[in-house]
Design a protein around this motif. Sequence first.
Motif, PDB file in Angstrom:
ATOM      1  N   SER A  23       0.821  -1.205   0.000  1.00  0.00           N
ATOM      2  CA  SER A  23       0.000   0.000   0.000  1.00  0.00           C
ATOM      3  C   SER A  23       0.862   1.266   0.000  1.00  0.00           C
ATOM      4  CB  SER A  23      -0.969   0.002   1.180  1.00  0.00           C
ATOM      5  OG  SER A  23      -0.261  -0.205   2.354  1.00  0.00           O
ATOM      6  N   GLU A  24       2.102   1.150   0.479  1.00  0.00           N
ATOM      7  CA  GLU A  24       2.961   2.348   0.522  1.00  0.00           C
ATOM      8  C   GLU A  24       4.161   2.294  -0.416  1.00  0.00           C
ATOM      9  OE1 GLU A  24       2.649   0.605   3.548  1.00  0.00           O
ATOM     10  OE2 GLU A  24       1.252   1.819   4.718  1.00  0.00           O
ATOM     11  N   TYR A  25       4.615   1.070  -0.760  1.00  0.00           N
ATOM     12  CA  TYR A  25       5.869   0.953  -1.512  1.00  0.00           C
ATOM     13  C   TYR A  25       5.726   0.073  -2.750  1.00  0.00           C
ATOM     14  CZ  TYR A  25       7.993   2.749   2.764  1.00  0.00           C
ATOM     15  OH  TYR A  25       8.315   3.514   3.842  1.00  0.00           O
ATOM     16  N   ARG A  26       6.443   0.473  -3.798  1.00  0.00           N
ATOM     17  CA  ARG A  26       6.589  -0.373  -4.971  1.00  0.00           C
ATOM     18  C   ARG A  26       8.063  -0.794  -4.991  1.00  0.00           C
ATOM     19  NH1 ARG A  26       6.801  -3.462  -8.533  1.00  0.00           N
ATOM     20  NH2 ARG A  26       6.510  -3.213 -10.768  1.00  0.00           N
ATOM     21  N   ILE A  27       8.315  -2.126  -5.028  1.00  0.00           N
ATOM     22  CA  ILE A  27       9.690  -2.631  -4.967  1.00  0.00           C
ATOM     23  C   ILE A  27      10.130  -3.111  -6.360  1.00  0.00           C
ATOM     24  CG2 ILE A  27      11.250  -4.255  -3.797  1.00  0.00           C
ATOM     25  CD1 ILE A  27       9.862  -2.906  -1.595  1.00  0.00           C
ATOM     26  N   TYR A  28      11.280  -2.635  -6.809  1.00  0.00           N
ATOM     27  CA  TYR A  28      11.816  -3.052  -8.114  1.00  0.00           C
ATOM     28  C   TYR A  28      13.076  -3.888  -7.929  1.00  0.00           C
ATOM     29  CZ  TYR A  28       8.837   0.638  -9.995  1.00  0.00           C
ATOM     30  OH  TYR A  28       7.767   1.423 -10.327  1.00  0.00           O
ATOM     31  N   THR A  29      13.188  -4.972  -8.686  1.00  0.00           N
ATOM     32  CA  THR A  29      14.459  -5.716  -8.704  1.00  0.00           C
ATOM     33  C   THR A  29      15.406  -5.005  -9.678  1.00  0.00           C
ATOM     34  OG1 THR A  29      13.800  -7.108 -10.553  1.00  0.00           O
ATOM     35  CG2 THR A  29      13.284  -7.923  -8.343  1.00  0.00           C
ATOM     36  N   LEU A  30      16.664  -5.436  -9.696  1.00  0.00           N
ATOM     37  CA  LEU A  30      17.636  -4.826 -10.612  1.00  0.00           C
ATOM     38  C   LEU A  30      17.218  -5.032 -12.066  1.00  0.00           C
ATOM     39  CD1 LEU A  30      21.003  -5.724  -8.840  1.00  0.00           C
ATOM     40  CD2 LEU A  30      19.833  -3.511  -8.921  1.00  0.00           C
ATOM     41  N   ASP A  31      16.664  -6.206 -12.371  1.00  0.00           N
ATOM     42  CA  ASP A  31      16.221  -6.448 -13.756  1.00  0.00           C
ATOM     43  C   ASP A  31      15.093  -5.494 -14.128  1.00  0.00           C
ATOM     44  OD1 ASP A  31      17.988  -8.578 -14.147  1.00  0.00           O
ATOM     45  OD2 ASP A  31      16.638  -9.924 -13.071  1.00  0.00           O
ATOM     46  N   GLU A  32      14.238  -5.208 -13.172  1.00  0.00           N
ATOM     47  CA  GLU A  32      13.088  -4.348 -13.467  1.00  0.00           C
ATOM     48  C   GLU A  32      13.477  -2.883 -13.685  1.00  0.00           C
ATOM     49  OE1 GLU A  32       9.687  -7.018 -11.191  1.00  0.00           O
ATOM     50  OE2 GLU A  32      10.808  -5.506 -10.076  1.00  0.00           O
ATOM     51  N   VAL A  33      14.676  -2.498 -13.220  1.00  0.00           N
ATOM     52  CA  VAL A  33      15.145  -1.141 -13.538  1.00  0.00           C
ATOM     53  C   VAL A  33      16.251  -1.214 -14.593  1.00  0.00           C
ATOM     54  CG1 VAL A  33      14.481  -0.078 -11.352  1.00  0.00           C
ATOM     55  CG2 VAL A  33      16.729  -1.152 -11.556  1.00  0.00           C
ATOM     56  N   ASP A  34      16.350  -2.410 -15.219  1.00  0.00           N
ATOM     57  CA  ASP A  34      17.292  -2.641 -16.310  1.00  0.00           C
ATOM     58  C   ASP A  34      18.742  -2.388 -15.904  1.00  0.00           C
ATOM     59  OD1 ASP A  34      17.594  -3.622 -18.799  1.00  0.00           O
ATOM     60  OD2 ASP A  34      17.500  -1.675 -19.812  1.00  0.00           O
ATOM     61  N   PHE A  35      19.080  -2.813 -14.701  1.00  0.00           N
ATOM     62  CA  PHE A  35      20.454  -2.679 -14.200  1.00  0.00           C
ATOM     63  C   PHE A  35      21.120  -4.042 -14.290  1.00  0.00           C
ATOM     64  CE2 PHE A  35      23.877  -2.192 -11.199  1.00  0.00           C
ATOM     65  CZ  PHE A  35      24.270  -0.874 -11.343  1.00  0.00           C
ATOM     66  N   GLN A  36      22.001  -4.227 -15.275  1.00  0.00           N
ATOM     67  CA  GLN A  36      22.549  -5.564 -15.528  1.00  0.00           C
ATOM     68  C   GLN A  36      24.004  -5.720 -15.108  1.00  0.00           C
ATOM     69  OE1 GLN A  36      20.477  -7.717 -16.071  1.00  0.00           O
ATOM     70  NE2 GLN A  36      18.738  -6.651 -16.998  1.00  0.00           N
ATOM     71  N   GLU A  37      24.691  -4.611 -14.812  1.00  0.00           N
ATOM     72  CA  GLU A  37      26.120  -4.768 -14.473  1.00  0.00           C
ATOM     73  C   GLU A  37      26.270  -5.407 -13.085  1.00  0.00           C
ATOM     74  OE1 GLU A  37      28.212  -1.122 -12.880  1.00  0.00           O
ATOM     75  OE2 GLU A  37      26.673  -0.135 -14.066  1.00  0.00           O
ATOM     76  N   PRO A  38      27.391  -6.120 -12.870  1.00  0.00           N
ATOM     77  CA  PRO A  38      27.569  -6.760 -11.566  1.00  0.00           C
ATOM     78  C   PRO A  38      27.670  -5.736 -10.440  1.00  0.00           C
ATOM     79  CG  PRO A  38      29.461  -7.164 -13.026  1.00  0.00           C
ATOM     80  CD  PRO A  38      28.493  -6.328 -13.795  1.00  0.00           C
TER      81      PRO A  38
END
Length: 202
Positions: A23-38
Amino acid sequence: MQELVFATHNKHKAREIEAIVSSEYRIYTLDEVDFQEPVPENENSLEGNASQKAWYIHDRLGKDCFADDTGLEVDCLNGAPGVFSARYAALTHDKEIDEPVSEANIRKLLRQMYQETNRKARFRTIIALILDGKEYTFEGIVEGEILRGKRGSDGFGYDPVFLPTGYTDTFAEMSLKEKNLISHRALAVSKLVTFLKNYRSG
Ligand code: IMP
Protein backbone atom coordinates in the motif's frame (compact mmCIF):
# COMPACT_ATOMS: atom_id res chain seq x y z
CA MET A 1 3.72 5.68 -3.93
CA GLN A 2 7.31 5.40 -2.71
CA GLU A 3 9.68 3.44 -4.96
CA LEU A 4 12.48 1.22 -3.66
CA VAL A 5 15.06 -0.80 -5.57
CA PHE A 6 16.08 -4.15 -4.06
CA ALA A 7 19.68 -4.94 -5.08
CA THR A 8 18.85 -8.47 -6.21
CA HIS A 9 17.96 -10.35 -9.38
CA ASN A 10 15.62 -12.57 -7.37
CA LYS A 11 12.08 -11.46 -8.29
CA HIS A 12 10.57 -13.90 -5.83
CA LYS A 13 12.32 -12.27 -2.84
CA ALA A 14 11.18 -8.82 -4.00
CA ARG A 15 7.53 -9.80 -4.54
CA GLU A 16 7.40 -11.36 -1.06
CA ILE A 17 8.43 -8.10 0.56
CA GLU A 18 6.28 -5.97 -1.71
CA ALA A 19 3.20 -8.00 -0.87
CA ILE A 20 3.52 -6.84 2.74
CA VAL A 21 4.18 -3.15 2.07
CA SER A 22 2.28 -2.77 -1.20
CA SER A 23 0.00 0.00 0.00
CA GLU A 24 2.96 2.35 0.52
CA TYR A 25 5.87 0.95 -1.51
CA ARG A 26 6.59 -0.37 -4.97
CA ILE A 27 9.69 -2.63 -4.97
CA TYR A 28 11.82 -3.05 -8.11
CA THR A 29 14.46 -5.72 -8.70
CA LEU A 30 17.64 -4.83 -10.61
CA ASP A 31 16.22 -6.45 -13.76
CA GLU A 32 13.09 -4.35 -13.47
CA VAL A 33 15.15 -1.14 -13.54
CA ASP A 34 17.29 -2.64 -16.31
CA PHE A 35 20.45 -2.68 -14.20
CA GLN A 36 22.55 -5.56 -15.53
CA GLU A 37 26.12 -4.77 -14.47
CA PRO A 38 27.57 -6.76 -11.57
CA VAL A 39 27.16 -5.17 -8.14
CA PRO A 40 30.41 -5.27 -6.14
CA GLU A 41 30.50 -7.07 -2.80
CA ASN A 42 34.12 -7.24 -1.76
CA GLU A 43 34.00 -6.09 1.85
CA ASN A 44 35.02 -8.48 4.63
CA SER A 45 31.79 -8.39 6.64
CA LEU A 46 28.09 -8.96 5.96
CA GLU A 47 27.41 -5.39 7.13
CA GLY A 48 30.09 -4.06 4.78
CA ASN A 49 28.78 -5.97 1.77
CA ALA A 50 25.13 -5.07 2.30
CA SER A 51 26.06 -1.41 2.75
CA GLN A 52 28.42 -1.41 -0.25
CA LYS A 53 25.75 -2.93 -2.52
CA ALA A 54 23.02 -0.53 -1.35
CA TRP A 55 25.16 2.61 -1.78
CA TYR A 56 26.43 1.39 -5.15
CA ILE A 57 22.88 1.12 -6.49
CA HIS A 58 21.84 4.36 -4.82
CA ASP A 59 24.76 6.24 -6.39
CA ARG A 60 24.21 4.76 -9.86
CA LEU A 61 20.43 5.14 -9.99
CA GLY A 62 19.79 7.97 -7.55
CA LYS A 63 16.97 5.93 -6.02
CA ASP A 64 16.17 4.69 -2.52
CA CYS A 65 17.17 1.06 -2.22
CA PHE A 66 18.15 -1.84 0.00
CA ALA A 67 20.52 -4.81 -0.23
CA ASP A 68 21.03 -7.97 1.80
CA ASP A 69 23.88 -10.30 2.63
CA THR A 70 23.79 -13.58 4.51
CA GLY A 71 26.39 -15.86 6.02
CA LEU A 72 26.71 -19.00 8.12
CA GLU A 73 28.90 -18.36 11.18
CA VAL A 74 30.37 -21.40 12.91
CA ASP A 75 31.82 -20.89 16.41
CA CYS A 76 34.61 -23.50 16.28
CA LEU A 77 35.75 -22.06 12.94
CA ASN A 78 35.97 -18.55 14.39
CA GLY A 79 32.91 -17.39 12.47
CA ALA A 80 33.80 -18.98 9.10
CA PRO A 81 32.55 -19.37 6.43
CA GLY A 82 30.68 -16.11 7.28
CA VAL A 83 30.93 -13.57 4.52
CA PHE A 84 32.51 -16.25 2.30
CA SER A 85 29.58 -18.70 2.66
CA ALA A 86 28.64 -18.71 -1.04
CA ARG A 87 32.18 -19.44 -2.23
CA TYR A 88 33.58 -21.33 0.79
CA ALA A 89 34.79 -24.33 -1.22
CA ALA A 90 35.76 -22.33 -4.30
CA LEU A 91 39.50 -22.24 -3.61
CA THR A 92 39.85 -25.91 -2.80
CA HIS A 93 37.10 -27.18 -5.08
CA ASP A 94 38.30 -30.00 -7.36
CA LYS A 95 36.92 -28.90 -10.73
CA GLU A 96 37.09 -32.52 -11.97
CA ILE A 97 34.34 -33.46 -9.53
CA ASP A 98 31.08 -32.39 -11.12
CA GLU A 99 29.07 -31.47 -8.05
CA PRO A 100 26.96 -28.43 -7.21
CA VAL A 101 28.66 -25.60 -5.31
CA SER A 102 26.43 -26.13 -2.28
CA GLU A 103 27.52 -29.80 -2.06
CA ALA A 104 31.17 -28.81 -2.21
CA ASN A 105 30.60 -26.15 0.46
CA ILE A 106 28.91 -28.66 2.78
CA ARG A 107 31.65 -31.24 2.20
CA LYS A 108 34.32 -28.73 3.10
CA LEU A 109 32.40 -27.56 6.19
CA LEU A 110 31.94 -31.12 7.50
CA ARG A 111 35.60 -31.92 6.84
CA GLN A 112 36.78 -28.81 8.71
CA MET A 113 34.54 -29.70 11.67
CA TYR A 114 35.27 -33.43 11.71
CA GLN A 115 36.87 -33.49 15.15
CA GLU A 116 34.86 -30.69 16.72
CA THR A 117 32.35 -31.31 19.48
CA ASN A 118 31.25 -27.66 19.69
CA ARG A 119 28.92 -27.56 16.66
CA LYS A 120 27.25 -24.22 17.47
CA ALA A 121 26.48 -21.99 14.48
CA ARG A 122 24.13 -19.29 13.28
CA PHE A 123 22.79 -17.87 10.07
CA ARG A 124 22.93 -14.10 10.02
CA THR A 125 21.29 -11.77 7.49
CA ILE A 126 22.02 -8.08 7.23
CA ILE A 127 19.83 -5.70 5.25
CA ALA A 128 21.13 -2.20 4.50
CA LEU A 129 18.49 0.35 3.50
CA ILE A 130 19.24 3.76 1.99
CA LEU A 131 16.21 5.98 2.43
CA ASP A 132 16.16 9.75 1.90
CA GLY A 133 19.95 9.76 1.92
CA LYS A 134 20.33 7.93 5.25
CA GLU A 135 21.44 4.34 5.90
CA TYR A 136 19.56 1.97 8.21
CA THR A 137 20.62 -1.60 9.10
CA PHE A 138 18.44 -4.60 10.03
CA GLU A 139 19.73 -7.91 11.36
CA GLY A 140 18.14 -11.36 11.52
CA ILE A 141 19.80 -14.26 13.36
CA VAL A 142 18.84 -17.90 13.81
CA GLU A 143 20.93 -19.99 16.19
CA GLY A 144 21.53 -23.69 15.67
CA GLU A 145 24.09 -26.43 15.21
CA ILE A 146 25.89 -28.17 12.37
CA LEU A 147 25.06 -31.87 12.11
CA ARG A 148 27.62 -34.54 11.15
CA GLY A 149 25.72 -35.45 7.98
CA LYS A 150 23.02 -34.13 5.71
CA ARG A 151 19.31 -34.50 6.46
CA GLY A 152 16.51 -33.46 4.11
CA SER A 153 16.34 -32.39 0.52
CA ASP A 154 14.41 -29.10 0.52
CA GLY A 155 15.97 -25.67 0.73
CA PHE A 156 19.39 -24.65 -0.56
CA GLY A 157 22.94 -23.90 0.54
CA TYR A 158 23.79 -25.29 3.98
CA ASP A 159 20.16 -26.15 4.86
CA PRO A 160 20.68 -29.97 5.06
CA VAL A 161 23.29 -29.68 7.85
CA PHE A 162 21.72 -26.83 9.84
CA LEU A 163 19.51 -27.77 12.79
CA PRO A 164 17.90 -24.66 14.32
CA THR A 165 17.88 -24.58 18.13
CA GLY A 166 14.65 -25.94 19.61
CA TYR A 167 13.63 -27.87 16.46
CA THR A 168 14.00 -31.50 15.42
CA ASP A 169 14.00 -30.82 11.67
CA THR A 170 16.89 -29.32 9.72
CA PHE A 171 16.11 -26.37 7.44
CA ALA A 172 16.14 -28.87 4.54
CA GLU A 173 13.52 -31.05 6.25
CA MET A 174 11.18 -28.10 6.83
CA SER A 175 8.70 -26.81 4.28
CA LEU A 176 9.50 -23.36 2.93
CA LYS A 177 6.57 -22.06 4.95
CA GLU A 178 7.99 -23.48 8.20
CA LYS A 179 11.49 -22.19 7.45
CA ASN A 180 10.13 -18.74 6.63
CA LEU A 181 8.54 -18.49 10.06
CA ILE A 182 11.91 -18.68 11.84
CA SER A 183 14.66 -17.96 9.33
CA HIS A 184 17.37 -15.31 9.60
CA ARG A 185 16.22 -13.75 6.33
CA ALA A 186 12.56 -13.66 7.39
CA LEU A 187 13.54 -11.96 10.67
CA ALA A 188 15.62 -9.27 8.96
CA VAL A 189 12.91 -8.71 6.36
CA SER A 190 10.24 -8.39 9.03
CA LYS A 191 12.32 -5.70 10.78
CA LEU A 192 12.72 -3.88 7.46
CA VAL A 193 8.99 -4.08 6.73
CA THR A 194 8.04 -2.81 10.21
CA PHE A 195 10.45 0.10 9.77
CA LEU A 196 9.10 0.96 6.31
CA LYS A 197 5.50 0.90 7.51
CA ASN A 198 6.24 3.16 10.48
CA TYR A 199 8.43 5.46 8.38
CA ARG A 200 5.58 6.38 6.07
CA SER A 201 2.92 6.66 8.72
CA GLY A 202 5.20 8.34 11.28
P1 IMP B 1 23.11 -14.60 0.12
O1 IMP B 1 23.81 -13.43 0.70
O2 IMP B 1 21.63 -14.66 0.44
O3 IMP B 1 23.39 -14.76 -1.34
O4 IMP B 1 23.74 -15.90 0.82
C1 IMP B 1 25.13 -16.23 0.72
C2 IMP B 1 25.33 -17.72 0.90
O5 IMP B 1 24.97 -18.11 2.25
C3 IMP B 1 24.48 -18.60 -0.01
O6 IMP B 1 25.13 -18.82 -1.24
C4 IMP B 1 24.36 -19.89 0.81
O7 IMP B 1 25.52 -20.68 0.66
C5 IMP B 1 24.32 -19.37 2.24
N1 IMP B 1 22.93 -19.18 2.68
C6 IMP B 1 22.25 -18.00 2.75
N2 IMP B 1 21.02 -18.19 3.21
C7 IMP B 1 20.89 -19.53 3.43
C8 IMP B 1 19.82 -20.33 3.90
O8 IMP B 1 18.71 -19.87 4.21
N3 IMP B 1 20.07 -21.64 3.98
C9 IMP B 1 21.27 -22.20 3.66
N4 IMP B 1 22.29 -21.50 3.19
C10 IMP B 1 22.11 -20.16 3.08
